[in-house]
Scaffold this active site. Structure first.
Site, short mmCIF file in Angstrom:
data_model
loop_
_atom_site.label_atom_id
_atom_site.label_comp_id
_atom_site.label_asym_id
_atom_site.label_seq_id
_atom_site.Cartn_x
_atom_site.Cartn_y
_atom_site.Cartn_z
N HIS A 22 21.77 25.19 18.36
CA HIS A 22 23.13 25.65 18.08
C HIS A 22 24.16 24.69 18.69
CE1 HIS A 22 26.39 28.69 17.58
NE2 HIS A 22 26.85 28.13 18.68
N GLU A 23 23.99 24.39 19.96
CA GLU A 23 24.95 23.51 20.64
C GLU A 23 24.88 22.08 20.11
OE1 GLU A 23 27.23 24.77 22.30
OE2 GLU A 23 26.38 26.77 22.56
N HIS A 26 27.35 21.73 17.27
CA HIS A 26 28.72 21.44 17.73
C HIS A 26 28.83 19.98 18.18
CE1 HIS A 26 29.94 25.57 17.46
NE2 HIS A 26 29.14 26.00 18.43
#
Length: 448
Positions: A22-23, A26
């Site tokens: 997920h990170e 980003h």
């Protein structure tokens, strides 16, 4: 592995993989949009490992593994040097900020599709949907007989027990009458209707399933094979024997057989069996012994194996697996949105929420069932994280996206006062959800 330590270990694996992915979404999109990333952290709090990469980004693993974050160069957090203004987050066009924020949930979605795809190529073993109905249960009253095989639910063909469970859970959320097409042990097919509209509102899915009383049929107490030189072989037991009783205790299925051996052998290793062989009852005496298998604690055994049961393995080639993966992702996402919608309007109980404890338990269970089932679990959790993060709650990615959509409409960013107020609202909502999920986990443990 001990269930507690197993649950902790597989929870850390799950969070480590999904949070990192997920990170990374980003991080990757931020770098592509020209934003400087100061820190990439898996976990919160004090760092237990860190290093600085070539671009000046600090990579770290922190002590509290319940999430992570990507810290970007941001003028709201302090002065930015003039030469770094071009790499600052808030100075980027709004569409780039939207892309950066949306990348986390998008990568969770990509991970879910990929996990399901690999799962279908490996092959997920499943049970065929042959069922039993508990006495006086809703399923029994609707006409479900022990040994019925479910062929379809509301016209939707199903070949596995997990498929039946998914369809039942989806139907129980709406509490509408549900049609089953089944084939009995006599080979005849018939249609039945489960009156789910009679279920009371406000209970969780587990309670509804208990009231429904429909479960997978256990294996019969038939001896599949007898190990040479073991107690059963020495006592004259043969493959194909149907065990009727142990020390006078009736045996209905293979689980009952194992339970009876564990309970009766400590009292006396000499066990009196009655088996059915070639249409007649045969008494046997078997001297059980304690053995430790593969490093497990010693247990009372007699040296028999269960017969092979019919299984349904969902295994496909790469192209078919992609189609099945996309279909699974779509159906699971739709079910999640329906659950959220029904909880918001009060049609589904908030007891259906699970927290870290529940996730840890399911992680351990799925890992023990093999890599395909663990990939299925990772895909489901990753999809849930995608949907959760897209909810328009301040502090979550969905809250930031809401701010940027407002900025697109009004032509200027929302005020700092509005953002601060939103943060307080977001904190309150998140702590409420986390507290409720934690309470539900403890409630399930205490009642189990």
């Amino acid at each position: 592995m001990n269930p507690f330590f197993g649950s902790v270990f597989w929870l850390l694996v799950t969070l480590g993989v999904l949070v990192t992915f997920h990170e990374f979404g980003h991080f990757w999109v931020a770098r592509r949009c020209g934003v400087k990333v100061l820190r990439f952290s898996v976990g919160f709090g004090k760092a237990i490992w860190k290093r600085v990469g070539r671009g000046g980004t600090e990579y770290q693993i922190a002590m509290i593994p319940l999430g992570g974050y990507v810290k970007m160069l941001d003028a709201r957090e302090g002065d930015v040097e003039p030469q770094m203004q071009g790499e600052e987050f808030t100075g980027k066009p709004v569409w780039k900020r939207i892309a950066i924020v949306a990348a986390g949930p998008a990568f969770n979605l990509i991970f879910a599709v990929a996990a399901f795809w690999v799962m279908f190529m490996i092959g997920r073993p499943d049970a065929v949907p042959v069922v039993v109905a508990a006495p006086q249960s809703m399923a029994a009253e609707a006409g479900v007989h022990n040994g019925d095989r479910i062929l379809s639910i509301d016209g939707h063909k199903t070949t596995t027990w997990s498929g039946v469970t998914d369809d039942l859970v989806d139907a129980l959320l709406g509490r509408d009458p549900l049609t089953l097409h089944v084939r009995g042990t006599d080979g005849r097919e018939r249609d039945l209707t489960l009156p789910l509209d009679r279920l009371p509102a406000g209970q969780d899915v587990g309670q509804y399933l208990d009231r429904l009383g429909l479960s997978l049929a256990p294996a019969p107490p038939v001896i599949g094979s007898v190990m040479p030189g073991k107690p059963a072989a020495l006592g004259g037991m043969q493959a194909g024997d149907l065990v009727l009783s142990v020390d006078g205790q009736p045996v209905a299925n293979y689980d009952d057989l194992q339970k009876a051996i564990r309970e009766q052998a400590p009292k006396s290793p000499s066990l009196a069996f009655v088996v059915k062989r070639d249409g007649r009852q045969v008494p046997l005496t078997v001297i059980a012994r304690q053995e430790s298998l593969e490093g497990q604690p010693s247990n009372w055994v007699i040296g028999v194996l269960a017969p092979e049961t019919e299984t349904a393995i969902q295994r496909y080639g790469p192209l078919r697996a992609i189609r099945e993966s996309l279909s699974t992702t779509r159906d699971s996402a739709a079910q999640t949105f329906r659950m959220i919608g029904k909880m918001l309007v009060g049609e589904a109980s908030t007891r259906n929420l699970s927290g870290v404890i529940g996730i840890a338990q399911v992680a351990n269970q799925s890992a023990s069932m093999g890599p395909a089932w663990f990939l299925n679990f990772l895909g489901m959790v990753s999809l849930s994280l995608c949907i959760l993060n897209l909810l328009p709650i301040p502090l979550l990615d969905g809250g930031h996206l809401l701010y940027y959509l407002i900025e697109l409409v009004k032509g200027s960013p929302v005020s700092e006062r509005t953002m601060i107020a939103g943060q307080y609202v977001g904190l309150a909502l998140l702590f409420t959800m986390m507290g409720l999920a934690f309470y539900n986990d403890l409630h399930r443990i205490l009642l189990s």
